[in-house]
Structures are given as C-alpha cells and as structure tokens.
Design an enzyme around this catalytic site. Structure first.
Site, short mmCIF file in Angstrom:
data_model
loop_
_atom_site.label_atom_id
_atom_site.label_comp_id
_atom_site.label_asym_id
_atom_site.label_seq_id
_atom_site.Cartn_x
_atom_site.Cartn_y
_atom_site.Cartn_z
CG ASN A 188 -2.20 -0.86 0.85
OD1 ASN A 188 -2.84 -0.38 0.02
ND2 ASN A 188 -2.59 -2.06 1.91
CG MET A 193 0.74 -5.44 11.81
SD MET A 193 -0.58 -5.82 10.48
CE MET A 193 -1.52 -6.56 11.93
NE ARG A 194 3.49 -2.02 18.73
CZ ARG A 194 4.32 -3.22 19.72
NH1 ARG A 194 4.24 -4.85 19.07
NH2 ARG A 194 4.12 -2.71 20.60
CG LEU A 210 -0.92 4.34 16.37
CD1 LEU A 210 -1.52 5.33 15.88
CD2 LEU A 210 1.08 3.86 17.01
CG ASN A 215 -5.65 1.66 8.81
OD1 ASN A 215 -4.93 1.66 8.93
ND2 ASN A 215 -6.33 0.82 10.05
CG HIS A 255 -10.00 -2.53 8.56
ND1 HIS A 255 -8.74 -3.86 9.47
CD2 HIS A 255 -10.82 -3.87 8.38
CE1 HIS A 255 -9.21 -4.62 9.83
NE2 HIS A 255 -10.41 -4.27 9.27
CD GLU A 259 -15.00 1.59 19.47
OE1 GLU A 259 -15.20 0.38 19.20
OE2 GLU A 259 -15.06 2.93 19.54
CG ASP A 266 -9.39 -1.70 12.44
OD1 ASP A 266 -8.80 -1.50 11.98
OD2 ASP A 266 -9.67 -3.17 13.03
CD GLU A 320 -5.90 -3.58 1.58
OE1 GLU A 320 -4.57 -3.02 2.23
OE2 GLU A 320 -6.19 -4.94 2.38
C1 GRF Z 1 -2.68 -4.80 4.07
O1 GRF Z 1 -3.92 -5.70 3.20
C2 GRF Z 1 -3.68 -3.36 4.80
O2 GRF Z 1 -5.13 -3.28 4.56
C3 GRF Z 1 -3.49 -4.24 6.53
O3 GRF Z 1 -2.45 -4.57 6.30
C4 GRF Z 1 -1.74 -5.22 5.36
C5 GRF Z 1 -0.92 -4.71 4.96
O4 GRF Z 1 -0.43 -4.94 3.60
N1 GRF Z 1 -3.57 -2.93 7.43
P1 GRF Z 1 0.53 -3.86 2.52
O5 GRF Z 1 2.14 -4.02 3.77
O6 GRF Z 1 0.72 -2.41 2.12
O7 GRF Z 1 1.57 -4.67 1.70
#
Ligand code: GRF
Length: 206
Positions: free
Chosen positions: A16, A93-94, A96, A110, A112, A146, A148, A177
């Site tokens: 992304n 993946m943290r 906040l 963000n 998701h 909160e 997502d 995405e």
């Molecule tokens: C994506 O699916 C995003 O929606 C989620 O984690 C994944 C990250 O993928 N939050 P990348 O690191 O952007 O390839």
C-alpha cells in the site's frame, strides 16, 4: 497549493505504501510522501522506499518494552522533525495510544482489509469466508482511539467467489486497496474529506 507532507507508517511489505508513492509521483497529486516510518527494522517496504529516494526512519517498538506512550512520543518527535502534515497507516501493526491519535485527529488515516464496520481486527479474509458473506472489500477511515472504528472516507467492495480461499480473496482485496488508498489520501489532502464532530461523535464529511 503546496503539496501536503505525508508519512506512511508500515510494519511489513509495504505494497500500500508503494501505491501511495506511485500516486504521489504524478505532478498534480496533492500530497508528497515525505517519510516512511516503520516499527520494524526488517520491514521489506523500507528498502522499496529508500530505492525511490524517500526518507525512512525506524522506531523499534521492542526497545520500549511495555512503554507504549514513550514509543508513541518518539514517533511523534520523528513526525515533527519531518514536518509531517498527514499520517497514513499502511499495515502498521501497533495500536497507537489515544494521546498520539489525538495529536493527529482528522489527519491520520488507515486502510483496513474489510468493509467496516464488518470484520474489525485481524484475519479478515478468513473470517469473511467463514461468515459466508457475498461481498467483502477494503475501507479507508480516519483513525480514532478505538481500533478500526473511525469515520469512513471510502470503501471498495469485491465479490466473494464460491471457490475463494483466504489467499485468493486477499489478493483481490489488495488490488482494490491499491486503488482506494491513493484516492482517499487525495480527498484528505485536498480537504475534501474531513473529520467533523456531531454531538461529540466523530463523522467524515465530503
Ligand atoms: C493490508 O491488507 C492492509 O489493509 C492491512 O495490512 C496489509 C498491509 O499490506 N492493514 P502491505 O504492507 O500494504 O502490503
């Protein structure tokens, strides 16, 4: 209008992030990717960003133990050093702290991999298949304390096929995405999508 300075926060491969970098190369795009910041020194996306000449930084969360607020204060200091105006979480993946989220109210977004409010949290594709939904997809939303739960800026649906596995579904959602995130960032950078409040409840207006 000057382009908004954006930081992309990643923990892994950064696909992304790469889609945002690509979009921001267009001269008329209203944002520039000024920083890629990771909590993991080994995040594959860091090398991709560096190869594109983008500034990178690492704030390794393992150095902070359980001190989440100290970790977040260090993130904030790095964001300030780089004069960042908008933060994009992209596979970061943290969780906040509310303190950091409040610093960025309306300026942190963000992506998701589900059609929120369905399937918050992890393993969204497995859970979507287990639930038997016909439609799944991706959401970009403003970040609130909160997880997502913030106001939605945009969504992109995909149809679930009868023979989908978590991997085939994930691949189709990921393609969406990569389309959706640059569009959503554009709206935020232009001020066309905003976080507002109604009776103190956050809301996205467009
Ligand atoms: C994506 O699916 C995003 O929606 C989620 O984690 C994944 C990250 O993928 N939050 P990348 O690191 O952007 O390839």
């Amino acid at each position: 209008m000057p382009r908004k300075r954006v930081a992309v926060l990643i923990s892994g491969r950064g696909s992304n992030m790469a889609s945002l970098i690509k979009a921001a190369k267009k001269p008329d795009y209203p944002a520039e990717i000024a920083l890629v910041l990771s909590n993991r020194p080994d995040a594959a996306g860091l090398a991709v960003a560096r190869a594109d000449g983008i500034a990178t930084a690492v704030v390794d969360h393992t150095a902070f133990g359980k001190e989440r607020e100290a970790f977040d204060r260090t993130l904030q200091a790095v964001l300030e050093q780089h004069c960042i105006e908008i933060v994009c979480l992209a596979g970061f993946m943290r969780l906040l702290t509310p303190w950091l989220v409040r610093q960025w109210e309306g300026r942190m977004i963000n992506i998701h991999p589900a059609l929120l409010p369905a399937f918050k949290g992890l393993n969204t594709h497995e859970r979507a298949l287990a639930a038997g939904v016909k439609e799944h997809g991706a959401t970009v939303h403003f970040v609130v304390p909160e997880m997502d739960a913030g106001p939605i800026i945009g969504q992109s649906p995909v149809q679930v096929a009868p023979d989908d596995t978590p991997d085939t579904l994930a691949a189709r959602v990921l393609a969406e995405e990569h389309r959706l995130y640059p569009q959503a960032l554009k709206l935020v950078a232009l001020g066309e999508a905003k976080l507002t409040r109604e009776h103190d409840e956050p809301k996205a207006t467009r």
